[in-house]
Design an enzyme around this catalytic site. Sequence first.
Site, PDB file in Angstrom:
ATOM      1  N   ALA A  24       0.846  -1.232  -0.037  1.00  0.00           N
ATOM      2  CA  ALA A  24      -0.020  -0.018   0.010  1.00  0.00           C
ATOM      3  C   ALA A  24       0.932   1.260   0.054  1.00  0.00           C
ATOM      4  O   ALA A  24       0.417   2.509  -0.389  1.00  0.00           O
ATOM      5  CB  ALA A  24      -0.988   0.247   1.336  1.00  0.00           C
ATOM      6  N   ARG A  36      -1.675   0.657   7.815  1.00  0.00           N
ATOM      7  CA  ARG A  36      -1.117   0.724   9.184  1.00  0.00           C
ATOM      8  C   ARG A  36      -0.357   2.297   9.500  1.00  0.00           C
ATOM      9  O   ARG A  36      -0.263   2.325  10.832  1.00  0.00           O
ATOM     10  CB  ARG A  36       0.019  -0.510   9.429  1.00  0.00           C
ATOM     11  CG  ARG A  36      -0.898  -1.602   9.398  1.00  0.00           C
ATOM     12  CD  ARG A  36      -0.080  -2.918   9.160  1.00  0.00           C
ATOM     13  NE  ARG A  36      -0.527  -4.110   9.200  1.00  0.00           N
ATOM     14  CZ  ARG A  36      -1.287  -4.700   8.290  1.00  0.00           C
ATOM     15  NH1 ARG A  36      -1.115  -4.086   7.084  1.00  0.00           N
ATOM     16  NH2 ARG A  36      -1.823  -5.748   8.335  1.00  0.00           N
ATOM     17  N   ILE A 103      -4.743  -3.309  -4.572  1.00  0.00           N
ATOM     18  CA  ILE A 103      -6.199  -3.777  -5.235  1.00  0.00           C
ATOM     19  C   ILE A 103      -6.339  -2.591  -6.143  1.00  0.00           C
ATOM     20  O   ILE A 103      -7.590  -2.622  -6.427  1.00  0.00           O
ATOM     21  CB  ILE A 103      -7.185  -4.053  -4.249  1.00  0.00           C
ATOM     22  CG1 ILE A 103      -7.206  -2.959  -3.073  1.00  0.00           C
ATOM     23  CG2 ILE A 103      -6.723  -5.508  -3.532  1.00  0.00           C
ATOM     24  CD1 ILE A 103      -8.433  -3.112  -2.048  1.00  0.00           C
ATOM     25  N   ASP A 104      -5.527  -1.520  -6.036  1.00  0.00           N
ATOM     26  CA  ASP A 104      -6.025  -0.312  -6.793  1.00  0.00           C
ATOM     27  C   ASP A 104      -5.982  -0.044  -8.391  1.00  0.00           C
ATOM     28  O   ASP A 104      -6.368   1.033  -8.756  1.00  0.00           O
ATOM     29  CB  ASP A 104      -5.350   0.948  -5.982  1.00  0.00           C
ATOM     30  CG  ASP A 104      -3.826   0.923  -6.137  1.00  0.00           C
ATOM     31  OD1 ASP A 104      -3.357   0.100  -7.060  1.00  0.00           O
ATOM     32  OD2 ASP A 104      -3.271   1.303  -4.955  1.00  0.00           O
ATOM     33  N   HIS A 121      -3.840  -9.996  -3.885  1.00  0.00           N
ATOM     34  CA  HIS A 121      -4.867  -9.738  -3.239  1.00  0.00           C
ATOM     35  C   HIS A 121      -6.295  -9.286  -4.010  1.00  0.00           C
ATOM     36  O   HIS A 121      -7.210  -8.623  -3.469  1.00  0.00           O
ATOM     37  CB  HIS A 121      -4.894  -8.809  -2.005  1.00  0.00           C
ATOM     38  CG  HIS A 121      -3.823  -9.172  -1.007  1.00  0.00           C
ATOM     39  ND1 HIS A 121      -3.242  -8.380  -0.132  1.00  0.00           N
ATOM     40  CD2 HIS A 121      -3.698 -10.642  -0.625  1.00  0.00           C
ATOM     41  CE1 HIS A 121      -2.361  -9.105   0.609  1.00  0.00           C
ATOM     42  NE2 HIS A 121      -2.574 -10.542   0.355  1.00  0.00           N
ATOM     43  N   CYS A 157     -26.134 -17.556 -11.453  1.00  0.00           N
ATOM     44  CA  CYS A 157     -26.363 -18.888 -10.619  1.00  0.00           C
ATOM     45  C   CYS A 157     -26.759 -18.470  -9.076  1.00  0.00           C
ATOM     46  O   CYS A 157     -26.983 -19.222  -8.312  1.00  0.00           O
ATOM     47  CB  CYS A 157     -24.839 -19.391 -10.398  1.00  0.00           C
ATOM     48  SG  CYS A 157     -23.688 -18.372  -9.335  1.00  0.00           S
ATOM     49  N   ASN A 220      11.131   1.421   2.534  1.00  0.00           N
ATOM     50  CA  ASN A 220      10.016   1.831   3.238  1.00  0.00           C
ATOM     51  C   ASN A 220      10.487   2.711   4.281  1.00  0.00           C
ATOM     52  O   ASN A 220      11.457   2.732   4.876  1.00  0.00           O
ATOM     53  CB  ASN A 220       9.562   0.291   4.149  1.00  0.00           C
ATOM     54  CG  ASN A 220       8.350   0.502   4.770  1.00  0.00           C
ATOM     55  OD1 ASN A 220       7.991   1.516   5.341  1.00  0.00           O
ATOM     56  ND2 ASN A 220       7.238  -0.266   4.689  1.00  0.00           N
TER      57      ASN A 220
HETATM   58  P1  NAD Z   1       0.675  -1.554   5.012  1.00  0.00           P
HETATM   59  O1  NAD Z   1      -0.316  -0.345   5.311  1.00  0.00           O
HETATM   60  O2  NAD Z   1       0.528  -2.462   6.147  1.00  0.00           O
HETATM   61  O3  NAD Z   1       2.106  -0.998   4.735  1.00  0.00           O
HETATM   62  C1  NAD Z   1       2.560   0.075   4.115  1.00  0.00           C
HETATM   63  C2  NAD Z   1       3.804   0.478   4.161  1.00  0.00           C
HETATM   64  O4  NAD Z   1       4.280   1.413   3.479  1.00  0.00           O
HETATM   65  C3  NAD Z   1       4.007   1.018   5.725  1.00  0.00           C
HETATM   66  O5  NAD Z   1       4.839   0.129   6.433  1.00  0.00           O
HETATM   67  C4  NAD Z   1       4.437   2.419   5.509  1.00  0.00           C
HETATM   68  O6  NAD Z   1       5.706   2.708   6.408  1.00  0.00           O
HETATM   69  C5  NAD Z   1       4.853   2.369   4.136  1.00  0.00           C
HETATM   70  N1  NAD Z   1       5.023   3.687   3.369  1.00  0.00           N
HETATM   71  C6  NAD Z   1       3.617   4.193   3.390  1.00  0.00           C
HETATM   72  N2  NAD Z   1       3.665   5.374   2.541  1.00  0.00           N
HETATM   73  C7  NAD Z   1       5.086   5.577   2.058  1.00  0.00           C
HETATM   74  C8  NAD Z   1       5.822   6.280   1.394  1.00  0.00           C
HETATM   75  N3  NAD Z   1       5.514   7.339   0.694  1.00  0.00           N
HETATM   76  N4  NAD Z   1       7.163   6.258   1.279  1.00  0.00           N
HETATM   77  C9  NAD Z   1       7.781   4.828   2.137  1.00  0.00           C
HETATM   78  N5  NAD Z   1       7.061   4.047   2.839  1.00  0.00           N
HETATM   79  C10 NAD Z   1       5.628   4.328   2.897  1.00  0.00           C
HETATM   80  O7  NAD Z   1       0.364  -2.034   3.486  1.00  0.00           O
HETATM   81  P2  NAD Z   1       0.490  -3.585   3.105  1.00  0.00           P
HETATM   82  O8  NAD Z   1       1.958  -4.090   3.529  1.00  0.00           O
HETATM   83  O9  NAD Z   1       0.422  -3.430   1.645  1.00  0.00           O
HETATM   84  O10 NAD Z   1      -0.532  -4.496   3.440  1.00  0.00           O
HETATM   85  C11 NAD Z   1      -1.893  -3.975   3.729  1.00  0.00           C
HETATM   86  C12 NAD Z   1      -2.903  -4.731   2.722  1.00  0.00           C
HETATM   87  O11 NAD Z   1      -3.830  -3.817   2.466  1.00  0.00           O
HETATM   88  C13 NAD Z   1      -2.518  -5.097   1.571  1.00  0.00           C
HETATM   89  O12 NAD Z   1      -2.416  -6.498   1.392  1.00  0.00           O
HETATM   90  C14 NAD Z   1      -3.449  -4.759   0.513  1.00  0.00           C
HETATM   91  O13 NAD Z   1      -4.229  -5.845   0.039  1.00  0.00           O
HETATM   92  C15 NAD Z   1      -4.296  -3.964   1.258  1.00  0.00           C
HETATM   93  N6  NAD Z   1      -4.330  -2.281   0.673  1.00  0.00           N
HETATM   94  C16 NAD Z   1      -4.396  -1.917  -0.372  1.00  0.00           C
HETATM   95  C17 NAD Z   1      -4.174  -0.665  -0.662  1.00  0.00           C
HETATM   96  C18 NAD Z   1      -3.956  -0.251  -1.893  1.00  0.00           C
HETATM   97  O14 NAD Z   1      -4.481  -1.049  -3.060  1.00  0.00           O
HETATM   98  N7  NAD Z   1      -3.604   1.119  -2.423  1.00  0.00           N
HETATM   99  C19 NAD Z   1      -4.569   0.390   0.277  1.00  0.00           C
HETATM  100  C20 NAD Z   1      -4.600  -0.197   1.846  1.00  0.00           C
HETATM  101  C21 NAD Z   1      -4.616  -1.593   1.976  1.00  0.00           C
HETATM  102 ZN    ZN Z   2     -22.482 -16.739 -10.478  1.00  0.00          ZN
END
Ligand code: NAD
Ligand code: ZN
Length: 250
Positions: A24, A36, A103-104, A121, A157, A220
């Site tokens: 994300a 998070r 998922i975006d 995902h 269905c 990160n």
């Molecule tokens: P997460 O929110 O757990 O972690 C995001 C990480 O990115 C954090 O550790 C944060 O420190 C870091 N981060 C955020 N912005 C940053 C930046 N500009 N520069 C550097 N680091 C940055 O996300 P995850 O690990 O992808 O897990 C969350 C789950 O939620 C995913 O599996 C996903 O399916 C879903 N999700 C998806 C989206 C999306 O599609 N954009 C958004 C939110 C959640």
């Molecule tokens: Zn169906």
Amino acid sequence: MTDATTKLAQLIEAASKITVFTGAGISTESGIPDFRSPGGLWTQAQPIEFQDFIASEESRRESWRRKMLLDKTIDKATPNIGHKAVAALVDHGRCISVITQNIDDLHFQSGVPAEKIIELHGNSTYATCLDCGKRFELAGIFAAFGKDESLPVCDDCGGLVKTATISFGQPMPEVPMIEAKTAALSCDLFIVIGSSLVVYPAAAIPFLAKHKGATLVILNREATDLDEHADLVLHQEIGPTLSIACAAYL
Ligand code: NAD
Ligand code: ZN
């Protein structure tokens, strides 16, 4: 330029096959909150588990209410420089696969061909029937739900229709998991971008690459549990870092 950014540029230059793994964090600069970070989605509402979606009509309603609300943000989002840098690596034949937890749809929108994107995902820009897999577009669902909160069901269905995403408690899609493992095992440089690496089994994939002998990079702004296993850790912002590290390809 930091020393770490220079080092990343050198690793990219030297690699013959790169696999990128995004979370994300790569999309926060497009205005989509992550889970998070402070102000992230989890600080606003607990996710709806798959079992609850199946069992309870009210959970399904709540899920579609949230989806309509969230799409007001996601709809406006466009790929940022981080997505574009990754797309440039693919375009130049440096990056063989983009594994994403997101998922975006922004990797696709940034120009990465669909066959190079592995969505662990799912994808939130459409919906599918949980029984037969038929695809449904969101516009029709939103129009009906917006009127009287009537829930979508499959006209083939009768199955429940849900956004094409993997919820907590829902089995991981088999084919993308196999493709992701293959991509991890076939690269010599594996770059994790903006994932907190706490959602398993997705977070196990970087280990596979490292175990097979690939160089592991983690980008990160915060520390992750896998940092100690990485060859290079960059606690930096994604967009500014990749725009420099991938400048030769942009
Ligand atoms: P997460 O929110 O757990 O972690 C995001 C990480 O990115 C954090 O550790 C944060 O420190 C870091 N981060 C955020 N912005 C940053 C930046 N500009 N520069 C550097 N680091 C940055 O996300 P995850 O690990 O992808 O897990 C969350 C789950 O939620 C995913 O599996 C996903 O399916 C879903 N999700 C998806 C989206 C999306 O599609 N954009 C958004 C939110 C959640
Ligand atoms: Zn169906």
